[in-house]
Design a protein around this motif. Structure first.
Motif, PDB file in Angstrom:
ATOM      1  N   VAL A   5      53.503   4.112  40.182  1.00  9.93           N
ATOM      2  CA  VAL A   5      52.845   2.899  39.358  1.00  9.93           C
ATOM      3  C   VAL A   5      53.446   3.282  37.892  1.00  9.93           C
ATOM      4  O   VAL A   5      53.325   4.621  37.349  1.00  9.93           O
ATOM      5  CB  VAL A   5      51.312   2.733  39.381  1.00  9.93           C
ATOM      6  N   ARG A   6      53.439   2.103  37.295  1.00  5.34           N
ATOM      7  CA  ARG A   6      53.742   2.404  35.797  1.00  5.34           C
ATOM      8  C   ARG A   6      52.627   1.684  34.824  1.00  5.34           C
ATOM      9  O   ARG A   6      52.340   0.425  35.340  1.00  5.34           O
ATOM     10  CB  ARG A   6      55.167   1.812  35.450  1.00  5.34           C
ATOM     11  N   VAL A   7      52.413   2.150  33.866  1.00 10.96           N
ATOM     12  CA  VAL A   7      51.024   1.529  33.196  1.00 10.96           C
ATOM     13  C   VAL A   7      51.701   1.431  31.934  1.00 10.96           C
ATOM     14  O   VAL A   7      52.094   2.339  31.325  1.00 10.96           O
ATOM     15  CB  VAL A   7      49.747   2.471  33.231  1.00 10.96           C
ATOM     16  N   GLU A   8      51.352   0.177  31.352  1.00 14.78           N
ATOM     17  CA  GLU A   8      51.879  -0.030  29.808  1.00 14.78           C
ATOM     18  C   GLU A   8      50.576  -0.554  29.154  1.00 14.78           C
ATOM     19  O   GLU A   8      50.048  -1.576  29.541  1.00 14.78           O
ATOM     20  CB  GLU A   8      53.026  -1.142  29.920  1.00 14.78           C
ATOM     21  N   ILE A   9      50.192  -0.071  27.833  1.00 22.44           N
ATOM     22  CA  ILE A   9      49.128  -0.510  27.302  1.00 22.44           C
ATOM     23  C   ILE A   9      49.380  -1.860  26.312  1.00 22.44           C
ATOM     24  O   ILE A   9      50.219  -1.693  25.501  1.00 22.44           O
ATOM     25  CB  ILE A   9      48.640   0.922  26.480  1.00 22.44           C
ATOM     26  N   GLY A  10      48.378  -2.593  26.533  1.00 15.70           N
ATOM     27  CA  GLY A  10      48.395  -3.711  25.631  1.00 15.70           C
ATOM     28  C   GLY A  10      47.194  -3.647  24.429  1.00 15.70           C
ATOM     29  O   GLY A  10      47.268  -3.070  23.681  1.00 15.70           O
ATOM     30  N   GLU A  11      46.362  -4.552  24.846  1.00 13.02           N
ATOM     31  CA  GLU A  11      45.151  -4.409  23.774  1.00 13.02           C
ATOM     32  C   GLU A  11      44.238  -3.516  23.820  1.00 13.02           C
ATOM     33  O   GLU A  11      43.329  -3.406  23.125  1.00 13.02           O
ATOM     34  CB  GLU A  11      44.254  -6.172  23.931  1.00 13.02           C
ATOM     35  N   LEU A  12      44.070  -2.636  24.957  1.00 15.64           N
ATOM     36  CA  LEU A  12      43.150  -1.928  25.411  1.00 15.64           C
ATOM     37  C   LEU A  12      43.451  -0.581  24.286  1.00 15.64           C
ATOM     38  O   LEU A  12      44.440   0.011  24.177  1.00 15.64           O
ATOM     39  CB  LEU A  12      43.335  -1.191  26.735  1.00 15.64           C
ATOM     40  N   ASP A  13      42.389  -0.086  23.806  1.00 12.81           N
ATOM     41  CA  ASP A  13      42.134   1.295  23.039  1.00 12.81           C
ATOM     42  C   ASP A  13      41.116   2.047  23.288  1.00 12.81           C
ATOM     43  O   ASP A  13      40.483   1.691  24.363  1.00 12.81           O
ATOM     44  CB  ASP A  13      42.238   0.564  21.477  1.00 12.81           C
ATOM     45  N   GLY A  14      41.159   3.152  22.827  1.00 10.66           N
ATOM     46  CA  GLY A  14      40.160   4.126  23.259  1.00 10.66           C
ATOM     47  C   GLY A  14      40.891   5.213  23.797  1.00 10.66           C
ATOM     48  O   GLY A  14      41.909   5.620  24.073  1.00 10.66           O
ATOM     49  N   VAL A  15      40.039   6.178  24.474  1.00  9.64           N
ATOM     50  CA  VAL A  15      40.312   7.698  25.018  1.00  9.64           C
ATOM     51  C   VAL A  15      40.604   7.562  26.428  1.00  9.64           C
ATOM     52  O   VAL A  15      41.411   8.403  26.991  1.00  9.64           O
ATOM     53  CB  VAL A  15      39.591   8.510  24.728  1.00  9.64           C
ATOM     54  N   TRP A  16      40.006   6.511  27.071  1.00  9.55           N
ATOM     55  CA  TRP A  16      40.209   6.535  28.666  1.00  9.55           C
ATOM     56  C   TRP A  16      41.546   5.737  29.125  1.00  9.55           C
ATOM     57  O   TRP A  16      41.794   4.661  28.844  1.00  9.55           O
ATOM     58  CB  TRP A  16      39.152   5.513  29.266  1.00  9.55           C
ATOM     59  N   MET A  17      42.008   6.748  30.050  1.00 14.25           N
ATOM     60  CA  MET A  17      43.539   6.215  30.565  1.00 14.25           C
ATOM     61  C   MET A  17      43.098   5.328  31.807  1.00 14.25           C
ATOM     62  O   MET A  17      42.702   5.945  32.946  1.00 14.25           O
ATOM     63  CB  MET A  17      44.398   7.436  30.774  1.00 14.25           C
ATOM     64  N   PRO A  18      43.528   4.107  31.920  1.00  6.34           N
ATOM     65  CA  PRO A  18      43.811   3.528  33.407  1.00  6.34           C
ATOM     66  C   PRO A  18      44.633   4.170  34.485  1.00  6.34           C
ATOM     67  O   PRO A  18      45.918   4.597  33.877  1.00  6.34           O
ATOM     68  CB  PRO A  18      44.396   2.149  33.082  1.00  6.34           C
ATOM     69  N   GLU A  19      44.226   4.573  35.741  1.00  3.06           N
ATOM     70  CA  GLU A  19      44.965   5.248  36.396  1.00  3.06           C
ATOM     71  C   GLU A  19      44.426   4.648  37.895  1.00  3.06           C
ATOM     72  O   GLU A  19      43.437   4.253  38.191  1.00  3.06           O
ATOM     73  CB  GLU A  19      44.817   6.825  36.467  1.00  3.06           C
ATOM     74  N   VAL A  20      45.281   5.448  38.955  1.00  2.00           N
ATOM     75  CA  VAL A  20      45.169   4.603  40.216  1.00  2.00           C
ATOM     76  C   VAL A  20      44.865   6.052  41.284  1.00  2.00           C
ATOM     77  O   VAL A  20      45.705   6.769  40.908  1.00  2.00           O
ATOM     78  CB  VAL A  20      46.365   3.692  40.748  1.00  2.00           C
ATOM     79  N   GLY A  21      44.051   5.990  42.010  1.00  2.47           N
ATOM     80  CA  GLY A  21      43.885   6.993  42.972  1.00  2.47           C
ATOM     81  C   GLY A  21      43.891   8.228  42.593  1.00  2.47           C
ATOM     82  O   GLY A  21      43.448   8.583  41.399  1.00  2.47           O
ATOM     83  N   SER A  22      44.455   9.297  43.345  1.00  4.46           N
ATOM     84  CA  SER A  22      44.477  10.798  42.767  1.00  4.46           C
ATOM     85  C   SER A  22      45.873  11.027  42.183  1.00  4.46           C
ATOM     86  O   SER A  22      46.878  10.851  42.824  1.00  4.46           O
ATOM     87  CB  SER A  22      44.289  11.680  43.911  1.00  4.46           C
ATOM     88  N   VAL A  23      46.110  11.454  40.877  1.00  9.32           N
ATOM     89  CA  VAL A  23      47.090  11.692  40.188  1.00  9.32           C
ATOM     90  C   VAL A  23      47.758  12.792  40.576  1.00  9.32           C
ATOM     91  O   VAL A  23      47.277  13.927  40.451  1.00  9.32           O
ATOM     92  CB  VAL A  23      46.994  11.523  38.552  1.00  9.32           C
ATOM     93  N   THR A  24      49.143  12.760  40.998  1.00 13.14           N
ATOM     94  CA  THR A  24      49.868  14.176  41.180  1.00 13.14           C
ATOM     95  C   THR A  24      50.972  14.484  40.117  1.00 13.14           C
ATOM     96  O   THR A  24      51.251  15.550  40.037  1.00 13.14           O
ATOM     97  CB  THR A  24      50.592  13.947  42.539  1.00 13.14           C
ATOM     98  N   SER A  25      51.197  13.671  39.448  1.00 15.53           N
ATOM     99  CA  SER A  25      52.285  13.810  38.225  1.00 15.53           C
ATOM    100  C   SER A  25      52.030  12.747  37.125  1.00 15.53           C
ATOM    101  O   SER A  25      51.689  11.403  37.600  1.00 15.53           O
ATOM    102  CB  SER A  25      53.632  13.865  38.629  1.00 15.53           C
ATOM    103  N   VAL A  26      52.500  12.831  36.160  1.00 16.07           N
ATOM    104  CA  VAL A  26      52.441  12.064  35.046  1.00 16.07           C
ATOM    105  C   VAL A  26      53.232  12.101  34.116  1.00 16.07           C
ATOM    106  O   VAL A  26      53.927  13.356  33.768  1.00 16.07           O
ATOM    107  CB  VAL A  26      50.948  11.925  34.184  1.00 16.07           C
ATOM    108  N   ARG A  27      54.127  11.168  33.505  1.00 16.29           N
ATOM    109  CA  ARG A  27      55.440  11.312  32.674  1.00 16.29           C
ATOM    110  C   ARG A  27      54.923   9.989  31.442  1.00 16.29           C
ATOM    111  O   ARG A  27      55.125   8.976  31.903  1.00 16.29           O
ATOM    112  CB  ARG A  27      56.634  10.868  33.380  1.00 16.29           C
ATOM    113  N   PHE A  28      54.748  10.548  30.258  1.00 21.47           N
ATOM    114  CA  PHE A  28      54.485   9.542  29.295  1.00 21.47           C
ATOM    115  C   PHE A  28      55.682   9.182  28.441  1.00 21.47           C
ATOM    116  O   PHE A  28      56.764   9.797  28.450  1.00 21.47           O
ATOM    117  CB  PHE A  28      53.787  10.243  28.082  1.00 21.47           C
ATOM    118  N   ASP A  29      55.950   7.912  28.236  1.00 21.58           N
ATOM    119  CA  ASP A  29      56.981   7.322  27.608  1.00 21.58           C
ATOM    120  C   ASP A  29      56.481   6.708  26.121  1.00 21.58           C
ATOM    121  O   ASP A  29      55.325   6.670  25.754  1.00 21.58           O
ATOM    122  CB  ASP A  29      57.373   5.872  28.247  1.00 21.58           C
ATOM    123  N   GLY A  30      57.327   6.254  25.192  1.00 20.67           N
ATOM    124  CA  GLY A  30      57.294   5.811  24.135  1.00 20.67           C
ATOM    125  C   GLY A  30      57.491   6.698  23.031  1.00 20.67           C
ATOM    126  O   GLY A  30      57.542   8.061  23.179  1.00 20.67           O
TER     127      GLY A  30
END
Length: 831
Positions: free
Chosen positions: A377-402
């Motif tokens: 899945v790919r998550v793109e942040i809009g109006e949400l701010d703060g420290v909590w990351m939206p995620e799905v299920g159990s994460v096995t890998s993460v790659r940040f963009d931007g």
């Protein structure tokens, strides 16, 4: 008179003597040449032996890092650091360099070869260093240890993790080989190798690689090294001088005996190690620093995300908070998981490993903690701010963009027990990341028949009204299985309750989930609330029945939008639900909130006819938008033409950082000593009883005097201490202060705070006078002295000669001075 024919005889004897003398000289030259060749051969053998032994000793802790990194990916850095250290030691020993020159060569090798070996991801083509390489090497001297300890094992061979084995191998190999090549006794070279092994064990995992083999190899190499060094040492035994062959035979015999004796010692060591390991091998995992160190990030410093539920609904009904591409059907986006209730708020707990607050730095790849369907899945942040990351299920890998990918990657933390993630750098609009996840399937009620609850550890709920237990028991009275109990609680709330966010035009529904608000919900004739109240109510009721339950805040699409390729999360689809742990299955979600079209017929929530007595609870907190941690301010945008200046500034900063890191590493022992003394002084000054603060002040004075070399006897009275300090440092005010301390400590009344402040003021005045009467370096040595810290222990330092002489002189003066008779409390002193 000699006969004429005697002359030829004399000449012949002289010639024979000359030939014999020449033969002796040739023999001596031959013997010296043989000795020189033997010494050269022995020296070469010793060099080879010392370097080989140092390499084997350092290889033992290098092998111990295997479980930490989960494979051989760290070996180029660790083995490369060891080889560089051996080369540095051999080069410095050959040129007979001193300590400073050798240390400078180590630092140079660290920054020249470290980029390719320790941080290859920052280099060009894996070899050519960049400015980022040197920055990471400089800062890694201080920060890499913390990152290694606060990351789940196995640790990836990236970031600054490889700096630890590279730096340890480099320093340990340099010291071990250097001591072996330079010192007469090779036993000193075992100290840095043993220190490296101990450090590796402390930084490793609780499941070591091959501990018995490591210990045996280290012991065998150490004993063999010492035995061969002793066997090859020049023999000091008395040998016959009449025959060169006899001396050589004796020397060979002595070497053979020493070699045989060394071999016997090695054999005994191996047998003892193998036999002992069979009995002493630990049956349980060993304890290492990784098991006790506290991760640097503490999510409890932030407000409970559940408190922002109503503000998300009210302030962002149509705003796109974030988007999720590739969300599997039936999957939910999790924001936060909470398992502790305080009577006012549901929040993350303080229960250590496995709890909702146990976050550790997130890695690029992580093992899955559940079984299910894999998805990306790919998550793109809009109006949400703060420290909590939206995620799905159990994460096995993460790659940040931007643009902020590096900042997010470095500040990301993950909790494998609750499937939640945070970034301390705070999310901003435009941030994006890709996730590889495992989405667990939700079992049916039939599959859960006969399945009990999982024996998970959850914190004890606080501030829960007593009547909740009776409400829960009545609701689940007819349930016979665990799943039926949970469904009974869920249906009681979802079927008997009504839905309302309490916004304009909706039935009255107060925000919050404190005990008073939930008591009002359950005690009203018409239960009215939204996900926030119903999820908390079900979790509290379930916990009253001993059901392991927790509350989750997150998002999921409406039923008519589940087929859309992109899920746009807004305030309309924020939800809170309950998860219950079933044995062998995991956490299963339940939704106790009534449907949104199930609204009350009367907008006034009347109390039940026979309400239960309610315990007075604290008022609910004001539901203002939660104050999340401020985001990191943007740096000043570089102006045109500033690229060169920026590079120069970064170069200066990196060099300065590296220099400060090295100086801090060298000064760390002195910093620790100062910190220990400061903590001791603070503890004494802030003691609970006033009398203890007075005693602590006197102890502080005596310890400062001890650090200046005063021979104060452990266990002496204050009067005895005062006499010694007064005599050694010529401080007559000490006697008066001792009398005052005895009067206030043993007096009939407790000293006041003014008495304590005045006493400490006098202590500081006397201590300042001590320092003013001596030199600057004497004051520095006193500040860094260990005498007062070790006094009274088995490691106590001996008296300095000057202090003992002062004590003897004071005893002599007292014996000659009748004006200062010894009181009964003063012991007789001897020189």
């Amino acid at each position: 008179m000699s006969a004429p024919n005697d002359a030829p005889v004399v000449e012949r004897e002289k010639r024979e003597e000359a030939r014999a003398e020449a033969a002796r000289r040739r023999e001596q030259r031959t013997r010296r040449a043989a000795e020189r060749r033997a010494n050269a051969t022995t020296a070469t053998r010793r060099w080879v032996l010392d370097l080989a032994a140092a390499a084997l000793l350092v290889a033992v802790p290098i092998a111990g890092f295997w479980p930490t990194f989960g494979g051989p990916a760290y070996l180029p850095a660790a083995v490369g650091g060891a080889l560089v250290g051996l080369a540095v030691a051999a080069f410095a020993a050959r040129l007979r360099w001193g300590v400073l020159e050798q240390a400078g060569l180590v630092v140079l090798a660290y920054f020249l070869l470290g980029p390719a070996l320790a941080v290859p991801q920052t280099t060009i083509l894996g070899v050519i260093p960049t400015l980022e390489s040197w920055i990471q090497l400089g800062t890694g001297i201080v920060t890499s240890w913390k990152q290694l300890l606060t990351t789940f094992a196995p640790v990836p061979a990236s970031e600054q993790f490889l700096i630890v084995p590279f730096l340890l191998s480099l320093v340990a190999a340099t010291l071990t080989a250097g001591f072996g090549l330079r010192l007469r006794h090779a036993a000193w070279a075992l100290l840095p190798a043993a220190a490296y092994l101990a450090t590796q064990i402390a930084l490793g995992t609780s499941q070591p690689a091959i501990p018995v083999v490591e210990g045996i190899v280290f012991a065998v190499v150490a004993v063999a090294w010492l035995a061969l060094r002793e066997a090859w040492a020049p023999s000091s035994a008395a040998v016959s001088l009449g025959s060169a062959d006899g001396g050589a035979d004796a020397a060979k015999s002595g070497s053979a005996r020493r070699a045989l004796l060394g071999s016997g010692v090695i054999a005994i060591a191996v047998i003892a190690g193998v036999v002992t390991s069979g009995f002493a091998a630990p049956a349980s995992p060993r304890y290492v620093l990784r098991d006790v160190v506290i991760p640097p990030f503490d999510v409890r410093e932030y407000a409970s995300p559940l408190q922002s539920f109503r503000s998300l609904v009210r302030d962002h009904p149509d705003d796109t908070l974030f988007t999720v591409t590739g969300l599997p059907e039936g999957a939910r986006v999790r924001l936060a998981t909470m398992d502790a209730y305080s009577g006012t708020v549901y929040n993350v707990s303080d229960e250590g490993a496995g709890s909702s607050s146990a976050f550790v730095p997130m890695r690029d790849t992580m093992p899955p903690t559940v079984e299910g369907a894999e998805a990306s899945v790919r998550v793109e942040i809009g109006e949400l701010d703060g420290v909590w990351m939206p995620e799905v299920g159990s994460v096995t890998s993460v790659r940040f963009d931007g643009d902020r990918a590096d900042d997010l990657r470095r500040s990301a933390h993950y909790n494998a027990a609750t499937y939640t993630a945070v970034v301390t750098a705070a999310l901003q609009e435009g941030d994006a990341y890709d996730l590889d996840v495992v989405v667990p399937s939700v079992p049916s009620d039939k599959a859960l028949e006969g399945v009990g609850f999982a024996p998970v550890r959850l914190p004890k709920q606080q501030g829960v009204p007593k009547e909740f237990a009776e409400i829960a028991s009545d609701a689940a009275a007819e349930a016979s299985t665990p799943i039926e109990q949970v469904r009974a609680l869920q249906e009681m709330l979802s079927t008997e309750g009504f839905f309302s966010h309490g916004l304009e035009g909706q039935p009255l529904s107060r925000a919050g989930h404190g005990a008073e608000r939930i008591t009002t919900l359950l005690g009203s004739e018409q239960m009215v609330g939204d996900d926030e109240q119903y999820a908390v109510a079900m979790a509290l009721l379930a916990r009253e029945l001993g059901i392991p339950a927790r509350v989750v805040l997150g998002f999921y699409p409406d039923e008519d939008r589940v087929d859309e390729p992109v899920f746009e999360a807004d305030g309309e689809n924020v939800h809170a639900w309950v998860e219950v742990a079933f044995d062998g299955v995991g956490w299963v979600p339940f939704d106790p909130t009534p449907p949104e079209d199930q609204v009350p017929s009367d907008q006034e929530t009347k109390p039940r006819a026979d309400p239960k007595p309610q315990v007075l609870q604290p008022p609910p907190p004001q539901q203002e938008p939660v104050d999340l941690p401020p985001t990191i301010p943007d740096e000043r945008e570089p102006e045109e033409g500033d690229d060169g200046i920026g590079a120069i500034i970064w170069a200066i900063v990196s060099i300065t950082t590296a220099t400060i890191g090295i100086l801090a590493l060298l000064a760390s022992p002195f910093i620790v000593i100062g910190a220990l003394k400061a903590a001791r002084r603070r503890k004494r000054r802030n003691a609970e009883r006033a009398a203890d603060r007075i005693s602590g002040g006197w102890d502080e004075l005596v310890d400062r005097a001890v650090d200046y070399g005063t021979p104060v006897r452990v266990g002496a009275t204050r009067q005895e201490d005062a006499h010694v300090v007064r005599t050694a440092l010529e401080e007559p005010a000490v006697t008066t202060l001792a009398d005052r301390a005895d009067a206030q400590v043993f007096g009939p009344t407790e000293p006041t705070q003014q008495d304590v402040d005045e006493f400490w003021r006098q202590v500081e005045e006397i201590v300042g006078t001590m320092g003013s009467r001596t030199t600057f370096w004497r004051r520095v040595r006193a500040r860094l002295s260990l005498r007062s810290l070790l006094a009274g222990t088995r490691f106590a330092l001996a008296r300095p000669f000057a202090a003992a002489r002062a004590s003897a002189a004071s005893s002599s003066r007292r014996s000659r001075t009748a004006a200062e008779p010894r009181t009964p409390s003063e012991p007789a002193e001897t020189a």
